[in-house]
Scaffold this motif. Structure first.
Motif, PDB file in Angstrom:
ATOM      1  N   MET A  47       0.837  -1.203   0.000  1.00  0.00           N
ATOM      2  CA  MET A  47       0.000   0.000   0.000  1.00  0.00           C
ATOM      3  C   MET A  47       0.872   1.252   0.000  1.00  0.00           C
ATOM      4  SD  MET A  47      -3.021   0.977   2.697  1.00  0.00           S
ATOM      5  CE  MET A  47      -4.205  -0.192   2.028  1.00  0.00           C
ATOM      6  N   LYS A  48       1.904   1.232   0.841  1.00  0.00           N
ATOM      7  CA  LYS A  48       2.821   2.374   0.912  1.00  0.00           C
ATOM      8  C   LYS A  48       3.539   2.575  -0.412  1.00  0.00           C
ATOM      9  CE  LYS A  48       6.731   4.038   3.711  1.00  0.00           C
ATOM     10  NZ  LYS A  48       7.574   3.737   4.905  1.00  0.00           N
ATOM     11  N   GLU A  49       3.951   1.493  -1.055  1.00  0.00           N
ATOM     12  CA  GLU A  49       4.608   1.592  -2.360  1.00  0.00           C
ATOM     13  C   GLU A  49       3.689   2.246  -3.376  1.00  0.00           C
ATOM     14  OE1 GLU A  49       5.822  -2.300  -3.518  1.00  0.00           O
ATOM     15  OE2 GLU A  49       7.317  -2.500  -1.929  1.00  0.00           O
ATOM     16  N   GLY A  50       2.428   1.843  -3.374  1.00  0.00           N
ATOM     17  CA  GLY A  50       1.469   2.411  -4.312  1.00  0.00           C
ATOM     18  C   GLY A  50       1.272   3.898  -4.085  1.00  0.00           C
ATOM     19  N   ALA A  51       1.184   4.291  -2.816  1.00  0.00           N
ATOM     20  CA  ALA A  51       1.011   5.705  -2.488  1.00  0.00           C
ATOM     21  C   ALA A  51       2.241   6.520  -2.895  1.00  0.00           C
ATOM     22  CB  ALA A  51       0.732   5.861  -1.002  1.00  0.00           C
ATOM     23  N   GLN A  52       3.423   5.974  -2.631  1.00  0.00           N
ATOM     24  CA  GLN A  52       4.649   6.688  -2.987  1.00  0.00           C
ATOM     25  C   GLN A  52       4.776   6.889  -4.489  1.00  0.00           C
ATOM     26  OE1 GLN A  52       7.330   3.987  -0.968  1.00  0.00           O
ATOM     27  NE2 GLN A  52       7.691   5.427   0.714  1.00  0.00           N
ATOM     28  N   ALA A  53       4.457   5.848  -5.246  1.00  0.00           N
ATOM     29  CA  ALA A  53       4.565   5.946  -6.707  1.00  0.00           C
ATOM     30  C   ALA A  53       3.578   6.966  -7.264  1.00  0.00           C
ATOM     31  CB  ALA A  53       4.327   4.574  -7.336  1.00  0.00           C
ATOM     32  N   GLU A  54       2.358   6.958  -6.756  1.00  0.00           N
ATOM     33  CA  GLU A  54       1.347   7.892  -7.263  1.00  0.00           C
ATOM     34  C   GLU A  54       1.660   9.323  -6.818  1.00  0.00           C
ATOM     35  OE1 GLU A  54      -2.430   8.421  -9.418  1.00  0.00           O
ATOM     36  OE2 GLU A  54      -0.615   7.170  -9.467  1.00  0.00           O
ATOM     37  N   ALA A  55       2.159   9.494  -5.604  1.00  0.00           N
ATOM     38  CA  ALA A  55       2.533  10.826  -5.138  1.00  0.00           C
ATOM     39  C   ALA A  55       3.652  11.403  -6.003  1.00  0.00           C
ATOM     40  CB  ALA A  55       2.963  10.769  -3.676  1.00  0.00           C
ATOM     41  N   LYS A  56       4.624  10.575  -6.342  1.00  0.00           N
ATOM     42  CA  LYS A  56       5.719  11.030  -7.201  1.00  0.00           C
ATOM     43  C   LYS A  56       5.196  11.402  -8.585  1.00  0.00           C
ATOM     44  CE  LYS A  56      10.228   9.625  -9.022  1.00  0.00           C
ATOM     45  NZ  LYS A  56      11.266   8.546  -9.051  1.00  0.00           N
ATOM     46  N   ARG A  57       4.289  10.597  -9.114  1.00  0.00           N
ATOM     47  CA  ARG A  57       3.734  10.850 -10.452  1.00  0.00           C
ATOM     48  C   ARG A  57       2.944  12.152 -10.488  1.00  0.00           C
ATOM     49  NH1 ARG A  57      -0.679  10.028 -13.801  1.00  0.00           N
ATOM     50  NH2 ARG A  57      -2.081   9.470 -12.091  1.00  0.00           N
ATOM     51  N   LEU A  58       2.247  12.449  -9.398  1.00  0.00           N
ATOM     52  CA  LEU A  58       1.374  13.623  -9.386  1.00  0.00           C
ATOM     53  C   LEU A  58       2.004  14.844  -8.724  1.00  0.00           C
ATOM     54  CD1 LEU A  58      -2.017  11.883  -8.482  1.00  0.00           C
ATOM     55  CD2 LEU A  58      -1.214  12.610 -10.739  1.00  0.00           C
ATOM     56  N   ILE A 116      -9.790   9.763   4.158  1.00  0.00           N
ATOM     57  CA  ILE A 116     -10.217   8.585   3.405  1.00  0.00           C
ATOM     58  C   ILE A 116      -9.710   7.337   4.107  1.00  0.00           C
ATOM     59  CG2 ILE A 116     -10.089   7.345   1.203  1.00  0.00           C
ATOM     60  CD1 ILE A 116      -9.534  10.047  -0.145  1.00  0.00           C
ATOM     61  N   ALA A 117     -10.610   6.416   4.428  1.00  0.00           N
ATOM     62  CA  ALA A 117     -10.216   5.121   4.969  1.00  0.00           C
ATOM     63  C   ALA A 117      -9.854   4.196   3.814  1.00  0.00           C
ATOM     64  CB  ALA A 117     -11.345   4.520   5.797  1.00  0.00           C
ATOM     65  N   LEU A 118      -8.774   3.464   3.976  1.00  0.00           N
ATOM     66  CA  LEU A 118      -8.347   2.471   2.995  1.00  0.00           C
ATOM     67  C   LEU A 118      -8.459   1.084   3.624  1.00  0.00           C
ATOM     68  CD1 LEU A 118      -5.054   4.124   1.623  1.00  0.00           C
ATOM     69  CD2 LEU A 118      -7.387   4.433   0.787  1.00  0.00           C
ATOM     70  N   GLN A 278      -8.158 -12.407  -3.612  1.00  0.00           N
ATOM     71  CA  GLN A 278      -7.120 -11.399  -3.839  1.00  0.00           C
ATOM     72  C   GLN A 278      -7.699  -9.993  -3.829  1.00  0.00           C
ATOM     73  OE1 GLN A 278      -4.970 -10.962  -7.807  1.00  0.00           O
ATOM     74  NE2 GLN A 278      -3.307 -11.717  -6.518  1.00  0.00           N
ATOM     75  N   GLN A 279      -7.075  -9.127  -3.036  1.00  0.00           N
ATOM     76  CA  GLN A 279      -7.463  -7.717  -3.005  1.00  0.00           C
ATOM     77  C   GLN A 279      -6.300  -6.858  -3.479  1.00  0.00           C
ATOM     78  OE1 GLN A 279      -8.510  -6.582   1.004  1.00  0.00           O
ATOM     79  NE2 GLN A 279      -7.009  -7.928   1.908  1.00  0.00           N
ATOM     80  N   TYR A 280      -6.526  -5.539  -3.603  1.00  0.00           N
ATOM     81  CA  TYR A 280      -5.589  -4.698  -4.345  1.00  0.00           C
ATOM     82  C   TYR A 280      -5.225  -3.415  -3.589  1.00  0.00           C
ATOM     83  CZ  TYR A 280      -7.106  -8.068  -7.750  1.00  0.00           C
ATOM     84  OH  TYR A 280      -7.401  -9.253  -8.378  1.00  0.00           O
ATOM     85  N   PRO A 281      -4.343  -3.533  -2.578  1.00  0.00           N
ATOM     86  CA  PRO A 281      -3.985  -2.368  -1.760  1.00  0.00           C
ATOM     87  C   PRO A 281      -3.256  -1.278  -2.525  1.00  0.00           C
ATOM     88  CG  PRO A 281      -2.567  -4.240  -1.249  1.00  0.00           C
ATOM     89  CD  PRO A 281      -3.669  -4.759  -2.114  1.00  0.00           C
ATOM     90  N   LEU A 282      -2.454  -1.646  -3.540  1.00  0.00           N
ATOM     91  CA  LEU A 282      -1.770  -0.631  -4.325  1.00  0.00           C
ATOM     92  C   LEU A 282      -2.790   0.278  -5.000  1.00  0.00           C
ATOM     93  CD1 LEU A 282       1.362  -1.156  -6.530  1.00  0.00           C
ATOM     94  CD2 LEU A 282      -0.537   0.218  -7.371  1.00  0.00           C
ATOM     95  N   LYS A 283      -3.845  -0.317  -5.512  1.00  0.00           N
ATOM     96  CA  LYS A 283      -4.917   0.450  -6.159  1.00  0.00           C
ATOM     97  C   LYS A 283      -5.603   1.362  -5.155  1.00  0.00           C
ATOM     98  CE  LYS A 283      -9.182  -0.244  -8.833  1.00  0.00           C
ATOM     99  NZ  LYS A 283     -10.089  -1.278  -9.406  1.00  0.00           N
ATOM    100  N   MET A 284      -5.895   0.844  -3.955  1.00  0.00           N
ATOM    101  CA  MET A 284      -6.532   1.664  -2.922  1.00  0.00           C
ATOM    102  C   MET A 284      -5.705   2.913  -2.640  1.00  0.00           C
ATOM    103  SD  MET A 284      -7.422  -1.268  -0.100  1.00  0.00           S
ATOM    104  CE  MET A 284      -8.045  -2.873  -0.600  1.00  0.00           C
ATOM    105  N   ALA A 285      -4.405   2.706  -2.437  1.00  0.00           N
ATOM    106  CA  ALA A 285      -3.525   3.807  -2.067  1.00  0.00           C
ATOM    107  C   ALA A 285      -3.380   4.815  -3.203  1.00  0.00           C
ATOM    108  CB  ALA A 285      -2.158   3.263  -1.669  1.00  0.00           C
ATOM    109  N   ALA A 286      -3.206   4.325  -4.429  1.00  0.00           N
ATOM    110  CA  ALA A 286      -3.057   5.228  -5.571  1.00  0.00           C
ATOM    111  C   ALA A 286      -4.311   6.077  -5.766  1.00  0.00           C
ATOM    112  CB  ALA A 286      -2.758   4.423  -6.838  1.00  0.00           C
ATOM    113  N   MET A 287      -5.478   5.449  -5.612  1.00  0.00           N
ATOM    114  CA  MET A 287      -6.733   6.185  -5.729  1.00  0.00           C
ATOM    115  C   MET A 287      -6.846   7.237  -4.628  1.00  0.00           C
ATOM    116  SD  MET A 287      -9.372   3.084  -6.625  1.00  0.00           S
ATOM    117  CE  MET A 287     -10.814   4.123  -6.375  1.00  0.00           C
ATOM    118  N   GLY A 288      -6.387   6.893  -3.425  1.00  0.00           N
ATOM    119  CA  GLY A 288      -6.441   7.839  -2.323  1.00  0.00           C
ATOM    120  C   GLY A 288      -5.555   9.046  -2.548  1.00  0.00           C
ATOM    121  N   VAL A 289      -4.343   8.823  -3.041  1.00  0.00           N
ATOM    122  CA  VAL A 289      -3.431   9.928  -3.330  1.00  0.00           C
ATOM    123  C   VAL A 289      -4.019  10.830  -4.417  1.00  0.00           C
ATOM    124  CG1 VAL A 289      -1.172  10.531  -4.291  1.00  0.00           C
ATOM    125  CG2 VAL A 289      -1.358   8.733  -2.563  1.00  0.00           C
TER     126      VAL A 289
END
Length: 336
Positions: A47-58, A116-118, A278-289
């Motif tokens: 989840m943290k990886e997903g948030a970091q990648a999306e934060a960097k992109r945006l 936002i709750a993830l 299977q669930q998708y925490p990277l997606k949750m985090a990226a959407m949140g960012v």
């Protein structure tokens, strides 16, 4: 005197407008906080990886924090307060305690912060602006349906290795599993974790592998005939497998779980786990960012529940239950 009052009122109005406008200043770097349950669970690492990648992109600044252990509310409150002091205007959180975190979140929301709750809802769910999460009840239903067919022809003797009392994710997955298995009278609105004659043994694991192994050992002492094990997540499933292997029963007990992480899917391939949702925490985090960045630019808050998806992954398909194979599972483990 009236002039001074008017001037003071105008100054207050301008200050309030500036405070709101700060959320919509496109030139300022958005500051977003991510608070996970722990730093070590692979689910939250992803989840943290997903948030970091999306934060960097945006082009956003991401602050991160976590509880010390699963269930540590005080640690999450401290992280939240530190992030607000550092200027975060959006907080993404996987709450450790669905009720105890509410006052801290209310304080943030009253100050105009988007919350936002993830993955895990608050109690009440209205304690946040939005929830981006797996439908945990449906995740449970899928593995329950699979387990019923996988054990067909045998009298089921079920152990449930749960999270901890009162947690909405633990309740939803547990009840969903039983509903999928065919236990009557359970819906996604059932407020408490169902117990009763359908379950030979229920133990809490806090989602931890070592605690999962201990829980399974306790259940086997209580009833050595257990042949079906539901686990809250894949670390708990790995612990259950070790307990079964120690007494030579790893081949004749069906284990089902939830998460769909890369290690978990590899355990499905290896026969440790029969099937997992299977669930998708990277997606949750990226959407949140992204929602946080949009809020910083427009001042508009996202609201409501967004289902981030769930897929049943199994090494061996069973009739009547749709599933994907482990090749799909490994290609999409937590990152779809």
């Amino acid at each position: 005197m009236e002039h001074r009052k008017l001037t003071a009122a105008l100054a207050a109005t301008l200050a309030a407008s500036a405070a709101f406008g700060a959320h919509a200043q496109t030139g300022a770097q958005p500051v977003i906080g991510l608070i996970t349950k722990t730093e070590t669970n692979p689910f939250f690492v992803k989840m943290k990886e997903g948030a970091q990648a999306e934060a960097k992109r945006l082009g956003a600044k991401l602050l991160t924090g976590a509880g010390r252990t699963d269930g540590d509310n005080a640690g999450q409150v401290t992280a939240l307060e530190n992030m607000l002091a550092a200027g975060a205007k959006t907080i993404l959180i996987t709450p450790n305690n669905a009720q105890a975190i509410i006052p801290a979140l209310k304080k943030a929301r009253d100050a105009g912060v988007l919350v936002i709750a993830l993955d895990s809802p608050t109690d009440p769910v209205s304690g946040v602006d939005a929830l981006f999460a797996t439908n945990n009840y449906q995740a449970g239903v899928l593995i329950g349906q699979y387990a019923k067919r996988a054990i067909a022809g045998k009298t089921p003797v079920i152990a449930t290795l749960d999270l901890f009392p009162g947690h909405p994710v633990g309740i939803a997955r547990h009840n969903g599993f039983l509903a999928g298995f065919g236990v009557k009278g359970i819906t996604d609105k059932t407020p408490n974790q169902v117990t009763g004659s359908a379950i030979a043994c229920a133990q809490d694991t806090f989602g931890d592998q070592a605690k999962g192994q201990t829980a399974m050992e306790n259940c086997l002492q209580k009833n050595p005939n257990i042949n079906l094990v539901y686990t809250i997540n894949e670390p708990a499933a790995a612990g259950a497998y070790q307990a079964l292997k120690a007494i030579g029963r790893e081949k004749d007990v069906v284990i089902v779980s939830v998460d769909g992480g890369c290690a978990g899917v590899r355990n499905v391939t290896a026969g440790v786990i029969a099937a997992t949702s299977q669930q998708y925490p990277l997606k949750m985090a990226a959407m949140g960012v992204k929602a946080g960045v949009d809020y910083a630019k427009t001042g508009k808050k996202v609201t409501g529940y967004v289902d981030t998806g769930v897929t049943l992954v199994a090494a061996k398909a069973v009739s009547g239950v749709k599933s994907s194979d482990t090749k799909f599972g490994l290609a999409n483990c937590w990152g779809k």
